[in-house]
Design a protein around this motif. Sequence first.
Motif, PDB file in Angstrom:
ATOM      1  N   LEU A   1      44.640 -29.219 -24.152  1.00  0.00           N
ATOM      2  CA  LEU A   1      43.385 -29.031 -24.880  1.00  0.00           C
ATOM      3  C   LEU A   1      42.320 -28.378 -24.003  1.00  0.00           C
ATOM      4  O   LEU A   1      41.579 -27.494 -24.442  1.00  0.00           O
ATOM      5  N   PHE A   2      42.253 -28.805 -22.746  1.00  0.00           N
ATOM      6  CA  PHE A   2      41.282 -28.248 -21.811  1.00  0.00           C
ATOM      7  C   PHE A   2      41.517 -26.753 -21.617  1.00  0.00           C
ATOM      8  O   PHE A   2      40.585 -25.947 -21.667  1.00  0.00           O
ATOM      9  N   MET A   3      42.769 -26.370 -21.427  1.00  0.00           N
ATOM     10  CA  MET A   3      43.078 -24.954 -21.222  1.00  0.00           C
ATOM     11  C   MET A   3      42.798 -24.140 -22.490  1.00  0.00           C
ATOM     12  O   MET A   3      42.326 -23.006 -22.416  1.00  0.00           O
ATOM     13  N   THR A   4      43.063 -24.715 -23.641  1.00  0.00           N
ATOM     14  CA  THR A   4      42.781 -24.038 -24.906  1.00  0.00           C
ATOM     15  C   THR A   4      41.286 -23.801 -25.076  1.00  0.00           C
ATOM     16  O   THR A   4      40.848 -22.701 -25.440  1.00  0.00           O
ATOM     17  N   VAL A   5      40.495 -24.816 -24.792  1.00  0.00           N
ATOM     18  CA  VAL A   5      39.041 -24.681 -24.933  1.00  0.00           C
ATOM     19  C   VAL A   5      38.502 -23.677 -23.911  1.00  0.00           C
ATOM     20  O   VAL A   5      37.602 -22.898 -24.224  1.00  0.00           O
ATOM     21  N   GLN A   6      39.054 -23.668 -22.711  1.00  0.00           N
ATOM     22  CA  GLN A   6      38.619 -22.669 -21.732  1.00  0.00           C
ATOM     23  C   GLN A   6      38.908 -21.259 -22.240  1.00  0.00           C
ATOM     24  O   GLN A   6      38.087 -20.361 -22.076  1.00  0.00           O
ATOM     25  N   SER A   7      40.060 -21.061 -22.864  1.00  0.00           N
ATOM     26  CA  SER A   7      40.387 -19.749 -23.430  1.00  0.00           C
ATOM     27  C   SER A   7      39.404 -19.370 -24.530  1.00  0.00           C
ATOM     28  O   SER A   7      38.956 -18.217 -24.599  1.00  0.00           O
ATOM     29  N   LEU A   8      39.075 -20.319 -25.376  1.00  0.00           N
ATOM     30  CA  LEU A   8      38.101 -20.053 -26.439  1.00  0.00           C
ATOM     31  C   LEU A   8      36.728 -19.730 -25.852  1.00  0.00           C
ATOM     32  O   LEU A   8      36.030 -18.843 -26.344  1.00  0.00           O
ATOM     33  N   ALA A   9      36.359 -20.443 -24.808  1.00  0.00           N
ATOM     34  CA  ALA A   9      35.058 -20.204 -24.178  1.00  0.00           C
ATOM     35  C   ALA A   9      34.983 -18.800 -23.592  1.00  0.00           C
ATOM     36  O   ALA A   9      33.964 -18.119 -23.704  1.00  0.00           O
ATOM     37  N   LYS A  10      36.071 -18.358 -22.980  1.00  0.00           N
ATOM     38  CA  LYS A  10      36.084 -17.034 -22.345  1.00  0.00           C
ATOM     39  C   LYS A  10      36.057 -15.900 -23.360  1.00  0.00           C
ATOM     40  O   LYS A  10      35.613 -14.801 -23.052  1.00  0.00           O
ATOM     41  N   THR A  11      36.554 -16.148 -24.563  1.00  0.00           N
ATOM     42  CA  THR A  11      36.663 -15.072 -25.547  1.00  0.00           C
ATOM     43  C   THR A  11      35.679 -15.200 -26.704  1.00  0.00           C
ATOM     44  O   THR A  11      35.707 -14.388 -27.624  1.00  0.00           O
ATOM     45  N   HIS A  12      34.807 -16.181 -26.667  1.00  0.00           N
ATOM     46  CA  HIS A  12      33.851 -16.367 -27.759  1.00  0.00           C
ATOM     47  C   HIS A  12      32.925 -15.153 -27.829  1.00  0.00           C
ATOM     48  O   HIS A  12      32.420 -14.690 -26.807  1.00  0.00           O
ATOM     49  N   PRO A  13      32.680 -14.634 -29.027  1.00  0.00           N
ATOM     50  CA  PRO A  13      31.859 -13.425 -29.148  1.00  0.00           C
ATOM     51  C   PRO A  13      30.375 -13.621 -28.813  1.00  0.00           C
ATOM     52  O   PRO A  13      29.681 -12.659 -28.512  1.00  0.00           O
ATOM     53  N   ASN A  14      29.897 -14.862 -28.857  1.00  0.00           N
ATOM     54  CA  ASN A  14      28.489 -15.117 -28.553  1.00  0.00           C
ATOM     55  C   ASN A  14      28.415 -16.240 -27.512  1.00  0.00           C
ATOM     56  O   ASN A  14      28.348 -17.407 -27.855  1.00  0.00           O
ATOM     57  N   ARG A  15      28.432 -15.843 -26.259  1.00  0.00           N
ATOM     58  CA  ARG A  15      28.460 -16.811 -25.168  1.00  0.00           C
ATOM     59  C   ARG A  15      27.270 -17.762 -25.208  1.00  0.00           C
ATOM     60  O   ARG A  15      27.415 -18.956 -24.999  1.00  0.00           O
ATOM     61  N   ASN A  16      26.078 -17.250 -25.478  1.00  0.00           N
ATOM     62  CA  ASN A  16      24.897 -18.117 -25.493  1.00  0.00           C
ATOM     63  C   ASN A  16      24.981 -19.169 -26.585  1.00  0.00           C
ATOM     64  O   ASN A  16      24.625 -20.326 -26.367  1.00  0.00           O
ATOM     65  N   ALA A  17      25.440 -18.778 -27.763  1.00  0.00           N
ATOM     66  CA  ALA A  17      25.593 -19.749 -28.850  1.00  0.00           C
ATOM     67  C   ALA A  17      26.643 -20.788 -28.481  1.00  0.00           C
ATOM     68  O   ALA A  17      26.468 -21.981 -28.738  1.00  0.00           O
TER      69      ALA A  17
END
Length: 78
Positions: free
Chosen positions: A18-34
């Motif tokens: 789960l941690f690695m999945t969330v890190q991947s989502l964090a790195k690819t999220h289109p709006n980092r600030n949000a």
Amino acid sequence: MKNPERAISTLTGMVHGLFMTVQSLAKTHPNRNAFLNELEIAAQLGLANLEPHPIDDSVIVGFQHVIDGVRKAANSAT
């Protein structure tokens, strides 16, 4: 599961996945600030939900480790 050590190992693997999945989502999220804003809100709510319960300090350390790791992943995104 009847074997507590196996159950802990399985849980460790699940949390790591789960941690690695969330890190991947964090790195690819289109709006980092949000994303970071929502992460901060979730972190505060998560801690607030833990505080009323008698828990070991290691739970808080683990929680912070995950939040910090996800925050670093989001901040490392290009």
